[in-house]
Scaffold this active site. Structure first.
Site, PDB file in Angstrom:
ATOM      1  N   SER A 149       0.907  -1.365  -0.048  1.00  0.00           N
ATOM      2  CA  SER A 149       0.011  -0.088  -0.128  1.00  0.00           C
ATOM      3  C   SER A 149       0.825   1.309   0.008  1.00  0.00           C
ATOM      4  O   SER A 149       0.449   2.261  -0.083  1.00  0.00           O
ATOM      5  CB  SER A 149      -1.052  -0.077   1.145  1.00  0.00           C
ATOM      6  OG  SER A 149      -0.411   0.278   2.370  1.00  0.00           O
ATOM      7  N   LYS A 187       1.691   4.132   7.384  1.00  0.00           N
ATOM      8  CA  LYS A 187       1.024   4.973   6.556  1.00  0.00           C
ATOM      9  C   LYS A 187       1.434   6.741   6.651  1.00  0.00           C
ATOM     10  O   LYS A 187       2.166   6.902   7.601  1.00  0.00           O
ATOM     11  CB  LYS A 187      -0.566   5.007   6.695  1.00  0.00           C
ATOM     12  CG  LYS A 187      -1.142   3.549   6.805  1.00  0.00           C
ATOM     13  CD  LYS A 187      -1.317   3.532   5.128  1.00  0.00           C
ATOM     14  CE  LYS A 187      -2.086   2.235   4.887  1.00  0.00           C
ATOM     15  NZ  LYS A 187      -1.307   1.071   5.246  1.00  0.00           N
TER      16      LYS A 187
END
Length: 228
Positions: A149, A187
């Site tokens: 991701s 993230k």
């Protein structure tokens, strides 16, 4: 000799890697240089690679390593933020990790760059990290990345990320975030009001939004180690 645009792009990539530990995306490069399309960035990247200033990592999406800087742009402390291992033919002038002034950093396990996994708490091994990648007087740890991701930020499955331990981060920092005290993920962090958004760097993954009290920053990304 580099053109003005080539120098501007090289300096932008350098500053972003010094700040985030990973290269900017092509979209970010295009915006920073005020170009109309990414094709112009591709041409500049190719020119910088041909002149030996950067190297694109094979089979890695948007992964770039700065090999050298022009003399006029050197600050005396530059070192590539991507450290590689197990290469038979390192680039000229590159210093192997084993030969550099290095510090042993604990590898705390695996971190998801995708759906969060259970929080990491135990030392699995140690890795040698060059001193220039680490902040003086600060604690650091490393994690093995699982998932894709963050691939558009140059972070791939199997990479080792080096994290500066801490509970604070600026908007846009790539962080290890502990979600609801039991899930950890890697993230990019964005704050707005009393909410925190954890952004992926892959359009296949949605941004997840939480209340401020649901997310605890465990550290921010300062470097990356990739082994072939």
């Amino acid at each position: 000799m580099l053109t003005r645009k080539q120098r501007d792009l090289l300096e932008f990539i350098h500053k972003r890697m010094q700040r985030d530990g990973v290269p900017p995306s092509f979209d970010e490069m295009k915006e920073a240089l005020d170009l109309r399309s990414k094709s112009g960035i591709h041409r500049l990247i190719t020119a910088l690679e041909e002149r030996g200033f950067i190297r694109r990592l094979a089979h890695r999406a948007r992964a770039i390593e700065i090999v050298k800087m022009p003399d006029a742009m050197r600050d005396g402390g530059f070192a590539p933020r991507v450290i590689e291992g197990d290469r038979v033919d390192p680039p000229a002038g590159a210093m192997p990790v084993q030969a550099a002034n290095a510090r042993d950093v604990p590898v705390m396990g695996k971190i998801a760059a995708g759906v969060p996994i259970e929080a990491i708490s135990q030392v699995a091994s140690h890795v040698a990290v060059p001193e220039q990648m680490l902040g003086t007087g600060r604690n650091h740890y490393a994690l093995e990345v699982k998932g894709d991701s963050m691939i558009d930020a140059g972070i791939n499955d199997g990479d080792i990320v080096v994290i500066e331990e801490g509970s604070t981060a600026d908007n846009g920092d790539i962080v290890v975030a502990l979600v609801e005290d039991h899930e950890a993920t890697l993230k990019r962090l964005r704050r707005k009001g009393g909410m925190i958004a954890l952004e992926a760097a892959n359009p296949a993954y949605e941004t997840r939004v939480f209340r401020d009290d649901q997310v605890k920053v465990q550290g921010k990304l300062v470097g990356l180690i990739r082994t072939y």
